[in-house]
Design a protein around this motif. Sequence first.
Motif, mmCIF file in Angstrom:
data_model
loop_
_atom_site.group_PDB
_atom_site.id
_atom_site.type_symbol
_atom_site.label_atom_id
_atom_site.label_comp_id
_atom_site.label_asym_id
_atom_site.label_seq_id
_atom_site.Cartn_x
_atom_site.Cartn_y
_atom_site.Cartn_z
ATOM 1 N N SER A 138 0.970 -1.205 0.162
ATOM 2 C CA SER A 138 0.049 -0.087 -0.209
ATOM 3 C C SER A 138 0.559 1.242 -0.004
ATOM 4 O O SER A 138 0.341 2.299 -0.596
ATOM 5 C CB SER A 138 -0.950 -0.057 1.245
ATOM 6 N N LYS A 139 1.929 1.278 0.768
ATOM 7 C CA LYS A 139 2.843 2.159 0.841
ATOM 8 C C LYS A 139 3.451 2.580 -0.570
ATOM 9 O O LYS A 139 3.683 3.819 -0.712
ATOM 10 C CB LYS A 139 3.936 2.126 1.686
ATOM 11 N N ARG A 140 3.818 1.878 -1.442
ATOM 12 C CA ARG A 140 4.454 2.027 -2.886
ATOM 13 C C ARG A 140 3.346 2.137 -3.894
ATOM 14 O O ARG A 140 3.769 2.134 -4.950
ATOM 15 C CB ARG A 140 5.265 1.038 -3.047
ATOM 16 N N ASN A 141 2.038 1.796 -3.624
ATOM 17 C CA ASN A 141 1.021 1.956 -4.929
ATOM 18 C C ASN A 141 1.537 1.074 -6.157
ATOM 19 O O ASN A 141 1.573 1.212 -7.039
ATOM 20 C CB ASN A 141 0.857 3.286 -5.209
ATOM 21 N N ILE A 142 2.170 -0.168 -5.609
ATOM 22 C CA ILE A 142 2.950 -0.951 -6.594
ATOM 23 C C ILE A 142 2.026 -1.670 -7.675
ATOM 24 O O ILE A 142 2.359 -1.764 -8.736
ATOM 25 C CB ILE A 142 3.696 -2.219 -5.797
ATOM 26 N N PHE A 143 0.664 -1.896 -7.315
ATOM 27 C CA PHE A 143 -0.140 -2.681 -8.038
ATOM 28 C C PHE A 143 -0.596 -1.894 -9.291
ATOM 29 O O PHE A 143 -0.668 -2.112 -10.147
ATOM 30 C CB PHE A 143 -1.431 -3.357 -7.316
ATOM 31 N N PHE A 144 -0.883 -0.453 -8.771
ATOM 32 C CA PHE A 144 -1.282 0.479 -9.844
ATOM 33 C C PHE A 144 -0.085 0.714 -11.015
ATOM 34 O O PHE A 144 -0.063 0.610 -12.207
ATOM 35 C CB PHE A 144 -1.725 1.825 -9.443
ATOM 36 N N GLN A 145 1.081 0.816 -10.609
ATOM 37 C CA GLN A 145 2.266 0.740 -11.300
ATOM 38 C C GLN A 145 2.606 -0.345 -12.105
ATOM 39 O O GLN A 145 2.823 -0.127 -13.427
ATOM 40 C CB GLN A 145 3.448 1.097 -10.370
ATOM 41 N N GLN A 179 1.819 -2.833 -17.726
ATOM 42 C CA GLN A 179 1.235 -3.971 -18.420
ATOM 43 C C GLN A 179 0.191 -3.467 -19.545
ATOM 44 O O GLN A 179 -0.290 -4.281 -20.102
ATOM 45 C CB GLN A 179 0.423 -4.926 -17.576
ATOM 46 N N GLY A 180 0.079 -2.235 -19.447
ATOM 47 C CA GLY A 180 -0.656 -1.719 -20.647
ATOM 48 C C GLY A 180 -2.114 -1.727 -20.154
ATOM 49 O O GLY A 180 -2.935 -1.459 -21.060
ATOM 50 N N ARG A 181 -2.477 -1.527 -18.842
ATOM 51 C CA ARG A 181 -3.940 -1.384 -18.256
ATOM 52 C C ARG A 181 -4.803 -2.209 -18.738
ATOM 53 O O ARG A 181 -5.630 -2.109 -19.156
ATOM 54 C CB ARG A 181 -4.317 0.095 -18.680
#
Length: 86
Positions: free
Chosen positions: A32-39, A44-46
């Motif tokens: 959660s601290k790194r917003n890694i999944f959004f990145q 991956q091209g959304r």
Amino acid sequence: MESVLDISAHKYGNYHKYYTFHPSETRSSFFSKRNIFFQMWEAQGRPGVFSLLDIGCNEGNLSMDVLKEAQLQLPREVKCILLGID
């Protein structure tokens, strides 16, 4: 008298009480601290489907917390799928 296997592990090496001394919420806060999944999703091209794989997931507590975090970070229309293998 209890044996070590009775109190700390299943016969196949899964630690039954692992989450009592390593809470999944503490470890999932890393994501959660790194917003890694959004990145990752953007890199991956959304895609419309975002897949997570947890190999060695034990009882799956951390896996479920990670899935919830991914769902929070990604747009609602993105379907998140989790496969946990232990």
